[in-house]
Design an enzyme around this catalytic site. Sequence first.
Site, PDB file in Angstrom:
ATOM      1  CB  ALA A   1      -0.986   0.041   1.232  1.00 48.20           C
TER       2      ALA A   1
ATOM      3  N   GLY B   1       0.857  -5.863   0.341  1.00 48.52           N
ATOM      4  CA  GLY B   1       0.222  -5.978  -0.669  1.00 48.52           C
ATOM      5  C   GLY B   1       0.880  -6.378  -1.990  1.00 48.52           C
TER       6      GLY B   1
END
Length: 259
Positions: A65, A110
């Site tokens: 992120a 992520g």
Amino acid sequence: MSTVTFDIVDNYMGIIKLNRPEAANAFSRQLLRDFHHAIDEAERHQQLRAMIIMAEGEKAFCAGADLKERSTMTQDEVVETVAEIGKIVSRVESIEIPTIAAINGAAFGGGLELTLGCDIRIASDNAKMGLTETSLAIIPGAGGTQRLARLIGLSKAKYYILTAKRFDSFEGKEIGLIEEVVPLNELQSKAFEIAQQIASNGPVGVKMAKQAIDQGFDQDIKAGLAIERKSYMKTIPTTDRLEALQAFKEKRKPNFKGE
């Protein structure tokens, strides 16, 4: 300039490339939008036989992120953005042709979750990775808790997620997450080599093999064998199967057309 690009190499290989190296290719809202567009574009090309997902730069595949952007978000916006990352990973996972993640550096949170949606992962010898979310008082929210356990086993997944441990590509290979570790300057050529090996095989057979593995994995053996048979039967009426037999008889390479 788009933060995610799509290109075709040698007619049969697709390349999706993250192109935000100045921000460690982190998932900004714009990058997520561009990623969806890149997948849309890839899905329009039916002749593709393998897909490589890689990143620009020499230090980061994807740092996860965009924490700078996230610090300005409301709670609802954070939840929405994490869900969007999850959608990208699920879209990558559902691509019917084999996908190869070429990890050229840092892959955290992520970023590593994105690679878990791919079929094969290779990494450069300088790569570092980990699902480090618990160190930020959250958990992996784009499929990491589910996909990592399925790939390396329950106990190992708990160990790496609960400790938020960072590890290198060699350790990743040791635990069964990474298939190949190569020098950074050889990573792209290695990804192309694997993609070409896949693309040289019967396209329908490759798609059906991936489908049978994916759909049968969580089933009991009886259900899994039924899925395998159903996928196998789809290869029988193809001209590629007859071409493979003819090529074997004539001692030449088969010319597969995906039909």
